[in-house]
Scaffold this active site. Structure first.
Site, PDB file in Angstrom:
ATOM      1  N   LEU A 105      -0.558  -2.925   1.776  1.00 13.02           N
ATOM      2  CA  LEU A 105      -0.420  -3.000   3.270  1.00 13.02           C
ATOM      3  C   LEU A 105      -1.201  -2.273   3.331  1.00 13.02           C
ATOM      4  O   LEU A 105      -1.495  -1.277   2.825  1.00 13.02           O
ATOM      5  CB  LEU A 105       1.416  -1.999   2.774  1.00 13.02           C
ATOM      6  CG  LEU A 105       2.470  -3.091   2.773  1.00 13.02           C
ATOM      7  CD1 LEU A 105       3.670  -2.037   2.181  1.00 13.02           C
ATOM      8  CD2 LEU A 105       2.552  -3.907   3.607  1.00 13.02           C
ATOM      9  N   ASP A 106      -1.600  -1.849   4.896  1.00 18.48           N
ATOM     10  CA  ASP A 106      -2.994  -1.548   5.527  1.00 18.48           C
ATOM     11  C   ASP A 106      -2.012   0.052   5.853  1.00 18.48           C
ATOM     12  O   ASP A 106      -1.247   0.466   5.649  1.00 18.48           O
ATOM     13  CB  ASP A 106      -3.453  -1.586   6.616  1.00 18.48           C
ATOM     14  CG  ASP A 106      -2.275  -2.038   7.353  1.00 18.48           C
ATOM     15  OD1 ASP A 106      -1.717  -0.516   7.880  1.00 18.48           O
ATOM     16  OD2 ASP A 106      -2.640  -2.854   8.984  1.00 18.48           O
ATOM     17  N   LEU A 107      -3.364   1.277   5.787  1.00 17.35           N
ATOM     18  CA  LEU A 107      -2.823   2.312   6.322  1.00 17.35           C
ATOM     19  C   LEU A 107      -1.904   3.399   7.024  1.00 17.35           C
ATOM     20  O   LEU A 107      -0.820   3.619   5.771  1.00 17.35           O
ATOM     21  CB  LEU A 107      -4.348   3.206   6.000  1.00 17.35           C
ATOM     22  CG  LEU A 107      -4.763   4.692   6.078  1.00 17.35           C
ATOM     23  CD1 LEU A 107      -4.127   5.010   4.959  1.00 17.35           C
ATOM     24  CD2 LEU A 107      -5.096   5.267   7.173  1.00 17.35           C
ATOM     25  N   THR A 161       0.582   1.203   7.717  1.00 17.72           N
ATOM     26  CA  THR A 161       1.728  -0.236   7.001  1.00 17.72           C
ATOM     27  C   THR A 161       2.547   0.605   6.031  1.00 17.72           C
ATOM     28  O   THR A 161       2.217   1.089   5.247  1.00 17.72           O
ATOM     29  CB  THR A 161       1.839  -1.301   7.374  1.00 17.72           C
ATOM     30  OG1 THR A 161       1.226  -1.838   8.210  1.00 17.72           O
ATOM     31  CG2 THR A 161       2.771  -1.962   7.118  1.00 17.72           C
TER      32      THR A 161
END
Length: 285
Positions: free
Chosen positions: A107-109, A111
């Protein structure tokens, strides 16, 4: 009986099968003193080294597949070591002993939400592979004018820089003005795919939370930065989804962080209650 080298290393928890294959192709892996190529098969007693370090391997029948779910908050990165010294998702995970936890996707930063980790590299690889079509569901708060035409395009599919993509399902969940919530489902995990799909329609995602992976949903009672280990039934559900044989045993050797936090909350409530009662007694005097 011999097995493929990448399968043996993935089972040892060093990484997903895809990662291990890259190490072999780069010449970082040796067997009995010889650097090997992709496709090499090894016997159970083979001496396997990665970057010169001897790897402890375990026969398949002696390995217990373990999976934990983790509630990732915004601001944590999905790498083991961050050059900017930011907190990583691995900082809060329990110690595992042999092997290591492998993230099932990222998951990106910015999210938050449900992440899965396992010690079984083959399981991680299959859960991430688009051919198995394991659903991921996200709650997304979208800023902008979301017209029916835009929703239709996102269901039908739009061309992104890495190929065509679409949402399998879109559910409108309400909101105010030009900030609305949508639950969207897709069955692959390309980098920032949910955000890029919305952005293709000139819309901006102001909040993104993964709420489901397959049939596993993010529990309401699981606070951010905490985890729980999956039951044998849940582990076998994941294994069946990606055509792996069932496990016949589990190894819950770590306590759920939920239980520990609940214990601490009870202690704090008890202390607070005791102080309040003592304060009232002092006031009566």
């Amino acid at each position: 009986m011999s097995e493929k080298l990448q399968k043996v290393l993935a089972r040892a928890g060093l990484g997903s099968r895809r990662e291990v294959e890259q190490w072999i192709a780069a010449g970082r892996v040796s067997v009995d003193g010889d650097v090997v190529e992709l496709g090499t098969r090894v016997e159970e007693d083979a001496k396997i080294r990665v970057d010169g370090k001897l790897i402890r391997t375990t026969p398949a029948e002696e390995t217990t597949c373990r999976v934990i779910m983790y509630h990732k908050p915004e601001g944590e990165v999905c790498t083991r070591n961050d050059p900017e010294s930011r907190r990583t998702v691995f900082d809060n995970l329990p110690k595992i002993g042999a092997g290591r936890w492998i993230a099932v996707g990222r998951l990106d930063l910015n999210t938050s939400g449900l992440m899965l980790f396992t010690n079984d590299g083959e399981l991680a690889n299959r859960l991430m592979h688009p051919s198995f079509k394991v659903e991921r569901e996200y709650a997304s708060r979208v800023f902008g004018d979301v017209s029916d035409d835009k929703l239709k395009a996102l269901r039908k599919g739009v061309m992104l820089e890495d190929g065509k993509a679409k949402f399998d399902k879109i559910q409108v969940k309400g909101g105010e003005g030009i900030n609305q919530w949508f639950y969207v489902t897709l069955s692959e995990g390309r980098n920032r795919e949910v955000r890029r799909l919305w952005e293709s329609q000139e819309l901006k995602v102001s909040r993104l939370i993964r709420v489901r992976y397959g049939a596993l949903t993010l529990p309401r009672e699981l606070p951010q930065s905490t985890w729980r280990e999956l039951s044998l039934e849940e582990v076998n559900y994941l294994r069946e989804e990606v055509q792996l044989p069932k496990e016949d045993r589990s190894k819950p050797s770590v306590k759920s962080r939920i239980g520990e936090q609940e214990r601490l909350r009870r202690v704090r409530r008890s202390v607070s209650k005791h102080r309040s009662q003592a304060h009232r007694r002092v006031r009566r005097r």
